[in-house]
Design a protein around this motif. Structure first.
Motif, mmCIF file in Angstrom:
data_model
loop_
_atom_site.group_PDB
_atom_site.id
_atom_site.type_symbol
_atom_site.label_atom_id
_atom_site.label_comp_id
_atom_site.label_asym_id
_atom_site.label_seq_id
_atom_site.Cartn_x
_atom_site.Cartn_y
_atom_site.Cartn_z
ATOM 1 N N GLY A 1 15.490 12.117 -5.914
ATOM 2 C CA GLY A 1 14.392 11.524 -6.678
ATOM 3 C C GLY A 1 13.794 12.512 -7.654
ATOM 4 O O GLY A 1 14.241 13.661 -7.777
ATOM 5 N N LYS B 1 6.002 11.676 -5.621
ATOM 6 C CA LYS B 1 7.127 11.543 -4.697
ATOM 7 C C LYS B 1 6.963 12.410 -3.450
ATOM 8 O O LYS B 1 7.829 12.400 -2.565
ATOM 9 C CB LYS B 1 8.430 11.905 -5.405
ATOM 10 C CG LYS B 1 8.822 10.925 -6.503
ATOM 11 C CD LYS B 1 9.105 9.541 -5.946
ATOM 12 C CE LYS B 1 9.606 8.585 -7.008
ATOM 13 N NZ LYS B 1 9.876 7.230 -6.449
ATOM 14 N N LEU C 1 12.227 10.780 2.454
ATOM 15 C CA LEU C 1 11.451 10.245 1.336
ATOM 16 C C LEU C 1 9.966 10.463 1.647
ATOM 17 O O LEU C 1 9.336 9.651 2.319
ATOM 18 C CB LEU C 1 11.752 8.755 1.158
ATOM 19 C CG LEU C 1 11.180 8.061 -0.072
ATOM 20 C CD1 LEU C 1 11.804 8.607 -1.347
ATOM 21 C CD2 LEU C 1 11.418 6.553 0.015
ATOM 22 N N SER D 1 7.181 10.261 -0.091
ATOM 23 C CA SER D 1 6.353 9.771 -1.199
ATOM 24 C C SER D 1 4.902 9.498 -0.824
ATOM 25 O O SER D 1 4.583 9.134 0.305
ATOM 26 C CB SER D 1 6.955 8.486 -1.763
ATOM 27 O OG SER D 1 8.270 8.680 -2.199
ATOM 28 N N GLU E 1 4.824 4.161 -3.606
ATOM 29 C CA GLU E 1 6.111 3.557 -3.933
ATOM 30 C C GLU E 1 5.938 2.062 -4.169
ATOM 31 O O GLU E 1 5.015 1.442 -3.637
ATOM 32 C CB GLU E 1 7.130 3.755 -2.800
ATOM 33 C CG GLU E 1 7.679 5.163 -2.669
ATOM 34 C CD GLU E 1 8.655 5.541 -3.770
ATOM 35 O OE1 GLU E 1 8.965 4.689 -4.623
ATOM 36 O OE2 GLU E 1 9.109 6.707 -3.780
ATOM 37 N N PRO F 1 11.474 1.709 -3.277
ATOM 38 C CA PRO F 1 12.369 2.813 -3.617
ATOM 39 C C PRO F 1 13.836 2.433 -3.434
ATOM 40 O O PRO F 1 14.295 2.186 -2.320
ATOM 41 C CB PRO F 1 11.956 3.923 -2.649
ATOM 42 C CG PRO F 1 11.214 3.242 -1.558
ATOM 43 C CD PRO F 1 10.650 1.982 -2.103
#
Length: 376
Positions: free
Chosen positions: A214, A220, A285, A287, A290, A293
């Motif tokens: 990403g 993020k 992930l 984040s 979001e 994603p």
């Protein structure tokens, strides 16, 4: 059926592998017989405004080679207004709308806008559709609803109210939007799809491998990776971390993760991303925000499990609750613990993931969007 697709989200010269869900969507709709005219909404700059852009640290945004775009010059006053208020002014909007009409030509049946960012594709779509006497659809993907909409609710409300339909990539994003604008009677949830011809199981690395894919930006949560990785390495000394992507936090992360176990891979095309996912043991992930994603279903399609913070549409995509981590004060410890647990689950963590991803093919997404076009 002929559809004019206006988008704020597209592959750029700086990141040609980005926004693949726009290109994939165009291909899938084309396969169903829709003639799609995709156009990126971006700006060029007058000579004085180029200086202002540099001082204001505004991204260039030039579309990548092969992706058509609409542009109109942005002057100094407009550049400053855009940076400070998020608005570019009616003169810019009218110029882009005229260019869109000229480019589209006759025979457009529907206008579909993707994104309502600083240069709102939805506003351009509204103007173009009005001139053509055709309906328009607006899709919101994430940051536009999570961050921009609360600041510009009145504008969003006018544009969305006039649309024949609105689309959101997750129910969470739809609900977030409806906190600030009236609920649309034809609001739909259509998550982005996954290219099953690219993302599929493949050879895995022998060492336990944690993967991040990403943009390297605060939204993020990549600034959390150093603390997460320190805890993972303490529990699993043989583990390796691979970071795919680029962004403003690249240099900072490289300084914080100076360790032989960490490899910064940089930005990759989709084929290479698919191979990285297939070779990994788990994708992380972290984040803060979001919409939906795409990396979750892409990872699932390769059979690789995902550990993620429970934000936005993430809980709608992650199929195993114990792979979700609350976004609270202990998020870094929670992510590390979930990653370690998933590494130790081994093959059982992969069971059924490819079948889940198969439910999110681009052909299914295109069928849903074509149904919207026909009913608009």
């Amino acid at each position: 059926m002929r559809a004019l697709l206006l988008t704020n989200i597209y592959p750029t010269r700086e990141n040609p592998g980005g926004a693949t869900f726009i290109r994939s969507r165009v291909r899938a709709l084309t396969d169903l017989g829709v003639e799609v005219v995709p156009l990126a909404i971006w700006t060029t700059w007058t000579a004085p405004a180029t200086v202002a852009r540099a001082l204001l640290r505004t991204a260039d945004g030039t579309p990548a080679a092969g992706f058509p775009g609409l542009t109109a010059p942005l002057g100094v006053s407009q550049a400053v207004r855009r940076r400070l208020t998020g608005r570019s002014g009616s003169r810019w909007l009218e110029a882009v709308a005229r260019a869109a009409l000229d480019h589209a030509g006759p025979g457009v049946d529907v206008v579909h806008a993707h994104g309502m960012y600083d240069l709102p594709a939805g506003m351009v779509a509204q103007r173009v559709a009005r001139e053509l006497g055709r309906p328009y659809v607006v899709s919101l993907h994430g940051t536009d609803a999570n961050e921009v909409l609360p600041r510009r609710a009145a504008l969003y409300a006018r544009v969305l109210a006039g649309a024949a339909a609105t689309c959101y990539v997750s129910a969470a994003l739809r609900d977030q939007a409806h906190r600030f604008v009236p609920a649309h009677p034809a609001a739909h949830v259509i998550p982005n799809g996954v290219d099953l011809s690219l993302f599929r199981p493949g050879p895995r690395r022998p060492a336990p491998t944690v993967l991040y894919v990403g943009n390297l930006e605060r939204v993020k949560g990549v600034d959390r990776l150093p603390a997460v990785w320190a805890a993972v390495r303490q529990a699993e000394p043989d583990a390796r971390l691979r970071i795919v992507g680029g962004g403003s936090l690249d240099a900072r992360l490289r300084r914080a993760l100076r360790d032989p176990s960490v490899r910064f891979v940089g930005r990759l095309d989709q084929s290479a991303v698919a191979r990285e996912m297939a070779a990994a043991s788990v994708l992380v992930l972290p984040s803060r925000s979001e919409g939906w994603p795409s990396v979750i279903m892409e990872s699932y399609a390769t059979g690789t499990p995902v550990v993620a913070t429970s934000v936005g549409g993430v809980p709608e995509a992650v199929v195993r609750p114990h792979h979700l981590v609350p976004a609270d004060a202990a998020v870094e410890q929670g992510l590390a613990a979930a990653v370690v647990r998933t590494l130790r689950e081994g093959e059982s963590a992969r069971a059924g993931l490819t079948e889940v991803a198969a439910l999110h093919s681009w052909s299914r997404v295109a069928e849903q969007e074509l149904a919207l076009y026909r009913s608009a």
